[in-house]
Each structure stands twice: as structure tokens, then as C-alpha cells.
Design a protein around this motif. Structure first.
Motif, PDB file in Angstrom:
ATOM      1  N   GLN A  51     -11.313  -0.914  -7.720  1.00 34.02           N
ATOM      2  CA  GLN A  51     -10.532  -0.523  -8.901  1.00 34.02           C
ATOM      3  C   GLN A  51      -9.072  -0.916  -8.736  1.00 34.02           C
ATOM      4  O   GLN A  51      -8.519  -0.808  -7.645  1.00 34.02           O
ATOM      5  N   ASN A  52      -8.454  -1.345  -9.805  1.00 31.25           N
ATOM      6  CA  ASN A  52      -7.021  -1.641  -9.809  1.00 31.25           C
ATOM      7  C   ASN A  52      -6.214  -0.351  -9.924  1.00 31.25           C
ATOM      8  O   ASN A  52      -6.673   0.630 -10.510  1.00 31.25           O
ATOM      9  N   ASP A  77     -10.071 -11.421  -6.933  1.00 32.06           N
ATOM     10  CA  ASP A  77      -9.178 -12.143  -7.841  1.00 32.06           C
ATOM     11  C   ASP A  77      -7.909 -11.346  -8.150  1.00 32.06           C
ATOM     12  O   ASP A  77      -7.144 -11.697  -9.031  1.00 32.06           O
ATOM     13  N   GLY A  78      -7.680 -10.252  -7.412  1.00 34.51           N
ATOM     14  CA  GLY A  78      -6.493  -9.432  -7.614  1.00 34.51           C
ATOM     15  C   GLY A  78      -5.578  -9.453  -6.406  1.00 34.51           C
ATOM     16  O   GLY A  78      -5.961  -9.879  -5.318  1.00 34.51           O
ATOM     17  N   TRP A  79      -4.355  -8.990  -6.613  1.00 34.25           N
ATOM     18  CA  TRP A  79      -3.395  -8.820  -5.524  1.00 34.25           C
ATOM     19  C   TRP A  79      -3.706  -7.501  -4.833  1.00 34.25           C
ATOM     20  O   TRP A  79      -4.139  -6.551  -5.473  1.00 34.25           O
ATOM     21  N   SER A 116      -4.060  -4.744  -7.708  1.00 33.25           N
ATOM     22  CA  SER A 116      -3.397  -4.876  -9.008  1.00 33.25           C
ATOM     23  C   SER A 116      -3.633  -6.273  -9.557  1.00 33.25           C
ATOM     24  O   SER A 116      -3.939  -7.207  -8.818  1.00 33.25           O
ATOM     25  N   THR A 117      -3.476  -6.403 -10.868  1.00 39.31           N
ATOM     26  CA  THR A 117      -3.672  -7.704 -11.514  1.00 39.31           C
ATOM     27  C   THR A 117      -2.454  -8.598 -11.376  1.00 39.31           C
ATOM     28  O   THR A 117      -2.566  -9.811 -11.474  1.00 39.31           O
ATOM     29  N   GLU A 118      -1.290  -7.996 -11.152  1.00 33.53           N
ATOM     30  CA  GLU A 118      -0.043  -8.767 -11.009  1.00 33.53           C
ATOM     31  C   GLU A 118       0.515  -8.589  -9.603  1.00 33.53           C
ATOM     32  O   GLU A 118       0.269  -7.562  -8.956  1.00 33.53           O
ATOM     33  N   ARG A 119       1.292  -9.562  -9.168  1.00 34.80           N
ATOM     34  CA  ARG A 119       1.896  -9.470  -7.829  1.00 34.80           C
ATOM     35  C   ARG A 119       2.851  -8.281  -7.778  1.00 34.80           C
ATOM     36  O   ARG A 119       3.772  -8.186  -8.594  1.00 34.80           O
ATOM     37  N   PRO A 120       2.655  -7.384  -6.803  1.00 34.86           N
ATOM     38  CA  PRO A 120       3.547  -6.236  -6.676  1.00 34.86           C
ATOM     39  C   PRO A 120       4.957  -6.676  -6.302  1.00 34.86           C
ATOM     40  O   PRO A 120       5.137  -7.686  -5.607  1.00 34.86           O
ATOM     41  N   GLN A 121       5.941  -5.925  -6.740  1.00 31.87           N
ATOM     42  CA  GLN A 121       7.331  -6.194  -6.401  1.00 31.87           C
ATOM     43  C   GLN A 121       7.588  -5.763  -4.962  1.00 31.87           C
ATOM     44  O   GLN A 121       7.084  -4.722  -4.534  1.00 31.87           O
ATOM     45  N   PRO A 122       8.383  -6.545  -4.214  1.00 30.33           N
ATOM     46  CA  PRO A 122       8.695  -6.152  -2.846  1.00 30.33           C
ATOM     47  C   PRO A 122       9.519  -4.871  -2.808  1.00 30.33           C
ATOM     48  O   PRO A 122      10.252  -4.572  -3.748  1.00 30.33           O
TER      49      PRO A 122
END
Length: 124
Positions: A51-52, A77-79, A116-122
Motif C-alpha cells: 500500500q502507498n 513501480d513506486g518510490w 509512494s507514487t512520487e519521489r519523497p522530498q529529502p
């Protein structure tokens, strides 16, 4: 006539909801890691279609009282954000693995993960 329109609208909404892909709710593929059991046996752990946006304490290593897992590989296929601490503790060191990546080094430790579907912020 109003009942027929309401029924048509409800069925249309239901069809649209059912046709939405599950990728918005889960990463497709598998996440792998290695861990040692208390008796010293090396095991492979995996998550399928995780799960995301939900923290997962990994089986066999999801407690801060036992050795962490290592050598993670993100074949989804997710980050994925990796946490050395249990419960995706923001204070524990963390790393991000890209989708469909190679196996990471055994020096990279992990106890919990969040996809997550998008790259997490550092972190700052």
C-alpha cells in the motif's frame, strides 16, 4: 424519470470507481530484503503490491529490539522510503529507493518502509 436518472448516475459512478486502477492505492511489484533469525538462519522477506502512504514494519525485523534487515531491493513501480527504526520513525536514518531498482548493499539497514507514487522530498 427522476429515479431512472438517479439510477443511471449511480451506476455510472460505480463503473468509474471500479475501473480506476489499483496503482493509486498500491505499488505494483515486490519489495525484497534479507534478515537473520534468532538462530542465525538467513531469510528473505518480501512485500507484494504494498500500500502507498502507509508505514509497514517488515516481518522479522520490524522491532527496534532485534537486528535490522539489510540488502533491500525495490522491484515495485513506486518510490520507497526506508527507515532504520520501527514505525517509520522520522528520527531514524532514512533512505529512498527508486522504482525498479537494483539490490542495495548489505550495509543499508531497514526495519520499516513507506511507499509512494512520487519521489519523497529529502529531509532537512
Amino acid at each position: 424519470m427522476k429515479l431512472r436518472n438517479a439510477l443511471a448516475a449511480t451506476l455510472g459512478a460505480l463503473a468509474l470507481t471500479l475501473s480506476m486502477s489499483g496503482s493509486a492505492l498500491a505499488a505494483s511489484g515486490e519489495f525484497h530484503y534479507t534478515y537473520k533469525e534468532a538462530d542465525g538462519q538467513v531469510r528473505e522477506g518480501a512485500l507484494s503490491d504494498p500500500q502507498n502512504d502507509s508505514c509497514v514494519n517488515l516481518f522479522g525485523v520490524g522491532s527496534d529490539e532485534i537486528p535490522a534487515g539489510y540488502g533491500p531491493q525495490n522491484s515495485t513501480d513506486g518510490w520507497v522510503t526506508l527507515y532504520v527504526g520501527a514505525d517509520c520513525n522520522e528520527d531514524s536514518p532514512q533512505w529512498v529507493l527508486r522504482p525498479e531498482g537494483n539490490r542495495a548493499t548489505d550495509d543499508l539497514k531497514v526495519r520499516s518502509v513507506k511507499f509512494s507514487t512520487e519521489r519523497p522530498q529529502p529531509r532537512d
